[in-house]
Design a protein around this motif. Structure first.
Motif, PDB file in Angstrom:
ATOM      1  N   LEU A  42       0.861  -1.193  -0.020  1.00  0.00           N
ATOM      2  CA  LEU A  42      -0.073  -0.021  -0.060  1.00  0.00           C
ATOM      3  C   LEU A  42       0.803   1.224   0.098  1.00  0.00           C
ATOM      4  CD1 LEU A  42      -2.288  -1.140   2.803  1.00  0.00           C
ATOM      5  CD2 LEU A  42      -2.804  -1.355   0.239  1.00  0.00           C
ATOM      6  N   ILE A  43       0.543   2.254  -0.772  1.00  0.00           N
ATOM      7  CA  ILE A  43       1.214   3.400  -0.837  1.00  0.00           C
ATOM      8  C   ILE A  43       1.421   4.343   0.658  1.00  0.00           C
ATOM      9  CG2 ILE A  43      -0.619   5.078  -1.350  1.00  0.00           C
ATOM     10  CD1 ILE A  43       3.059   5.056  -3.008  1.00  0.00           C
ATOM     11  N   THR A  44       0.398   3.733   1.503  1.00  0.00           N
ATOM     12  CA  THR A  44       0.274   4.416   2.871  1.00  0.00           C
ATOM     13  C   THR A  44       1.099   3.529   3.626  1.00  0.00           C
ATOM     14  OG1 THR A  44      -1.677   3.319   3.219  1.00  0.00           O
ATOM     15  CG2 THR A  44      -1.828   5.491   2.558  1.00  0.00           C
ATOM     16  N   GLY A  45       1.508   2.371   3.577  1.00  0.00           N
ATOM     17  CA  GLY A  45       2.386   1.577   4.242  1.00  0.00           C
ATOM     18  C   GLY A  45       1.770   0.160   4.587  1.00  0.00           C
ATOM     19  N   GLY A  46       2.626  -0.726   4.683  1.00  0.00           N
ATOM     20  CA  GLY A  46       2.098  -1.991   5.050  1.00  0.00           C
ATOM     21  C   GLY A  46       1.566  -2.744   3.674  1.00  0.00           C
ATOM     22  N   LYS A  47       1.097  -3.826   3.906  1.00  0.00           N
ATOM     23  CA  LYS A  47       0.417  -4.644   2.665  1.00  0.00           C
ATOM     24  C   LYS A  47      -1.034  -5.097   3.009  1.00  0.00           C
ATOM     25  CE  LYS A  47       4.763  -6.824   0.696  1.00  0.00           C
ATOM     26  NZ  LYS A  47       5.325  -7.995   0.382  1.00  0.00           N
ATOM     27  N   SER A  48      -1.688  -5.266   1.850  1.00  0.00           N
ATOM     28  CA  SER A  48      -2.900  -5.964   1.958  1.00  0.00           C
ATOM     29  C   SER A  48      -3.171  -6.503   0.626  1.00  0.00           C
ATOM     30  CB  SER A  48      -4.141  -4.758   2.019  1.00  0.00           C
ATOM     31  OG  SER A  48      -5.322  -5.363   2.140  1.00  0.00           O
ATOM     32  N   SER A  49      -4.312  -7.295   0.421  1.00  0.00           N
ATOM     33  CA  SER A  49      -4.935  -8.027  -0.508  1.00  0.00           C
ATOM     34  C   SER A  49      -4.526  -7.292  -1.857  1.00  0.00           C
ATOM     35  CB  SER A  49      -6.351  -8.411  -0.496  1.00  0.00           C
ATOM     36  OG  SER A  49      -7.113  -7.418  -0.703  1.00  0.00           O
ATOM     37  N   VAL A  50      -4.591  -7.752  -3.111  1.00  0.00           N
ATOM     38  CA  VAL A  50      -4.306  -7.311  -4.292  1.00  0.00           C
ATOM     39  C   VAL A  50      -5.430  -6.112  -4.647  1.00  0.00           C
ATOM     40  CG1 VAL A  50      -2.801  -8.651  -5.580  1.00  0.00           C
ATOM     41  CG2 VAL A  50      -5.063  -9.192  -5.681  1.00  0.00           C
ATOM     42  N   THR A  51      -6.634  -6.574  -4.217  1.00  0.00           N
ATOM     43  CA  THR A  51      -7.999  -5.697  -4.669  1.00  0.00           C
ATOM     44  C   THR A  51      -7.930  -4.706  -3.833  1.00  0.00           C
ATOM     45  OG1 THR A  51      -9.143  -6.992  -3.090  1.00  0.00           O
ATOM     46  CG2 THR A  51      -9.476  -7.554  -5.333  1.00  0.00           C
ATOM     47  N   ASN A  52      -7.464  -4.678  -2.449  1.00  0.00           N
ATOM     48  CA  ASN A  52      -7.401  -3.638  -1.546  1.00  0.00           C
ATOM     49  C   ASN A  52      -6.246  -2.597  -1.983  1.00  0.00           C
ATOM     50  OD1 ASN A  52      -9.595  -4.513   0.108  1.00  0.00           O
ATOM     51  ND2 ASN A  52      -8.324  -5.237   1.521  1.00  0.00           N
ATOM     52  N   ALA A  53      -5.234  -3.181  -2.481  1.00  0.00           N
ATOM     53  CA  ALA A  53      -4.040  -2.282  -2.553  1.00  0.00           C
ATOM     54  C   ALA A  53      -4.419  -1.529  -3.956  1.00  0.00           C
ATOM     55  CB  ALA A  53      -2.868  -3.197  -3.172  1.00  0.00           C
ATOM     56  N   ALA A  54      -5.207  -2.053  -4.993  1.00  0.00           N
ATOM     57  CA  ALA A  54      -5.508  -1.473  -6.186  1.00  0.00           C
ATOM     58  C   ALA A  54      -6.467  -0.357  -5.725  1.00  0.00           C
ATOM     59  CB  ALA A  54      -6.135  -2.535  -7.158  1.00  0.00           C
ATOM     60  N   LEU A  55      -7.364  -0.635  -4.964  1.00  0.00           N
ATOM     61  CA  LEU A  55      -8.303   0.345  -4.424  1.00  0.00           C
ATOM     62  C   LEU A  55      -7.655   1.547  -4.041  1.00  0.00           C
ATOM     63  CD1 LEU A  55     -11.105   1.268  -3.776  1.00  0.00           C
ATOM     64  CD2 LEU A  55     -11.003   0.009  -1.588  1.00  0.00           C
ATOM     65  N   LEU A  56      -6.869   1.671  -2.986  1.00  0.00           N
ATOM     66  CA  LEU A  56      -6.259   2.365  -2.278  1.00  0.00           C
ATOM     67  C   LEU A  56      -5.059   3.184  -3.090  1.00  0.00           C
ATOM     68  CD1 LEU A  56      -5.284   2.731   1.485  1.00  0.00           C
ATOM     69  CD2 LEU A  56      -3.567   3.175  -0.258  1.00  0.00           C
ATOM     70  N   ASN A  57      -4.320   2.410  -3.804  1.00  0.00           N
ATOM     71  CA  ASN A  57      -3.422   3.049  -4.413  1.00  0.00           C
ATOM     72  C   ASN A  57      -3.834   3.750  -5.665  1.00  0.00           C
ATOM     73  OD1 ASN A  57      -1.623   1.776  -2.550  1.00  0.00           O
ATOM     74  ND2 ASN A  57      -0.699   0.271  -4.079  1.00  0.00           N
TER      75      ASN A  57
END
Length: 451
Positions: free
Chosen positions: A65-80
């Motif tokens: 995640l651009i904000t820090g840490g990791k998450s699922s690919v779907t969540n990363a796409a959403l936030l980033n």
């Protein structure tokens, strides 16, 4: 052949090895520009709200995640995706009116990182994603744009195409990926009336939906095979005057990404033509607010539809006010992220000039839109002198390009919350992306494993 089949064949056929050197180099600049905006937007309020949702949803730690840490690919796409669309400096394509980076790149990054793919793989997927969404956007523009936010709707197809390439899907699976992408495509312009956070949700959700579409197809999930041209498909439902031929015309012969434009000012792109003209005038003639009798800005109808606001009450509304942006650029001679502030929103000199700005539809500019996003500035001084300036292409268009050094300077400015060495390291990695094997190095080190 169905349009989705044509696109699927194209997506399967493209390889890194066949990409011309100039396309590879330009694509790396698009990715650098994406990170400029994504890092700049990462600590803003809308992104904090989305980050809260991501944390609550949880999921496998697959992508950074651009904000820090990791998450699922779907969540990363959403936030980033959302993070790169908030400071109003992400790229734009004139013909399709799409900010492709904010949907294509976060979707591709998430899958490429999860699957341990290389920089070459990412570059190839990004080229494909831009190609697909720009072609679909051109087919439905300009009528689609009145109600629908093209970045969100057409961008979903671009994200899905990039993901399909990275997942190495078969042509049949890609057809279903596009079908699932199209049925999820959404994003209405009504948010602009309130200056709402939906604008950030749009690209984030489009990137996320592209990932979902690809992952579902990989598992054998089926979707409409004529999602674009079908009787109840995307074109019929969402455009009054579409051109099917735009999708497949010279497909595979050109690289649409090379038509991409970069934003110099931190405001709606439809304000940039006027900002370029008046900032240059103010700078060269050394004019002050007290010298101005009136400023008339003639442009195309769509610019007025989106940016006609003669009394913006928030910084965000100011970025979508042609009147304010014109005055802002005249007084400050620029429109960077750091000049769009609460203080400048109520700056008396800017407000004085803004009260003298009148906007109108100029037939010549209207007739050449969307191929040209032009404006005429007619400035009358209090001494009676009249000055007329004209442009067809804002700074950052291919016809009036920014340089690699200018984009690098933009990255260094927008990512200044990072240490100098960190900024230099990230930019160097992106600009030599074809040599990168671990895509985590593109993110700030202190954010990769922060949480």
């Amino acid at each position: 052949m169905k349009l989705s089949e044509s696109l699927a064949s194209y997506i399967r056929s493209v390889s890194y090895e066949q990409l011309p050197d100039d396309v590879v180099e330009f694509t790396k600049l698009c990715i650098l520009d994406y990170f400029s905006s994504a890092i700049a937007g990462s600590d803003t309020l809308p992104i904090a709200k989305i980050e809260e949702i991501v944390e609550e949803l949880g999921g496998a730690k697959q992508a950074t995640l651009i904000t820090g840490g990791k998450s699922s690919v779907t969540n990363a796409a959403l936030l980033n995706g959302a993070s790169s669309h908030i400071v109003e400096q992400d790229d734009i394509h004139k013909g399709s009116i799409i900010h492709a980076a904010t949907v294509v790149i976060p979707a591709a990054l998430a899958i490429a990182e999860r699957d341990n793919l290389s920089g070459k793989d990412l570059i190839t997927a990004v080229v494909i994603g831009y190609e697909v969404c720009y072609r679909i956007g051109e087919a439905v523009t300009p009528s689609h744009y009145y109600y629908w936010h093209n970045t969100a709707t057409c961008g979903t197809f671009g994200a899905a195409a990039a993901v399909a390439k990275l997942l190495n899907l078969s042509e049949e699976q890609i057809v279903h990926t596009l079908g699932s992408a199209g049925t999820q495509a959404a994003g209405l312009w009504e948010f602009i009336e309130d200056g709402a956070m939906s604008k950030q949700l749009h690209p984030g959700k489009a990137a996320m939906n592209g990932v979902i579409a690809g992952l579902l197809s990989q598992k054998g999930f089926t979707a409409a095979t004529r999602i674009l041209e079908g009787d109840r498909g995307f074109f019929e439902a969402m455009s009054d005057d579409y051109d099917v031929s735009k999708v497949a015309e010279r497909l595979g012969e050109t690289y649409k990404i090379m038509e991409n434009s970069f934003k110099v000012h931190a405001s709606c792109r439809h304000t940039h033509h006027a900002m370029d003209l008046v900032s240059e005038l103010s700078r060269e003639r050394r004019l002050d607010a007290e010298d101005i009798e009136s400023i008339e800005i003639g442009t195309y109808q769509v610019a007025i539809n989106i940016t006609n606001n003669d009394n913006p009450m928030t910084v965000y509304q100011g970025k979508f006010s042609l009147q304010y942006c014109t005055a802002h650029a005249f007084v400050l001679q620029e429109g960077s992220l750091y000049t769009f502030t609460e203080e400048n929103l109520w700056n008396e000199e800017i407000r004085d000039v803004m009260s003298k700005v009148r906007i109108y539809v100029d037939p010549s500019k209207n007739n050449t839109y969307p191929n040209q996003w032009g404006a005429i500035a007619k400035v009358t001084l209090k001494n009676g002198k009249h000055i007329e300036l004209d442009t067809d292409y804002p700074k950052g268009d291919p016809e009036q390009p920014v340089t690699k050094d200018e984009l690098l300077e933009k990255f260094m400015q927008l990512s200044q919350k990072l240490d100098q060495s960190e900024r230099e390291n990230i930019s160097e990695k992106i600009l030599s992306l074809e040599k990168v094997e671990d895509l985590k190095v593109l993110f700030p080190k202190n954010r990769v494993d922060a949480k």
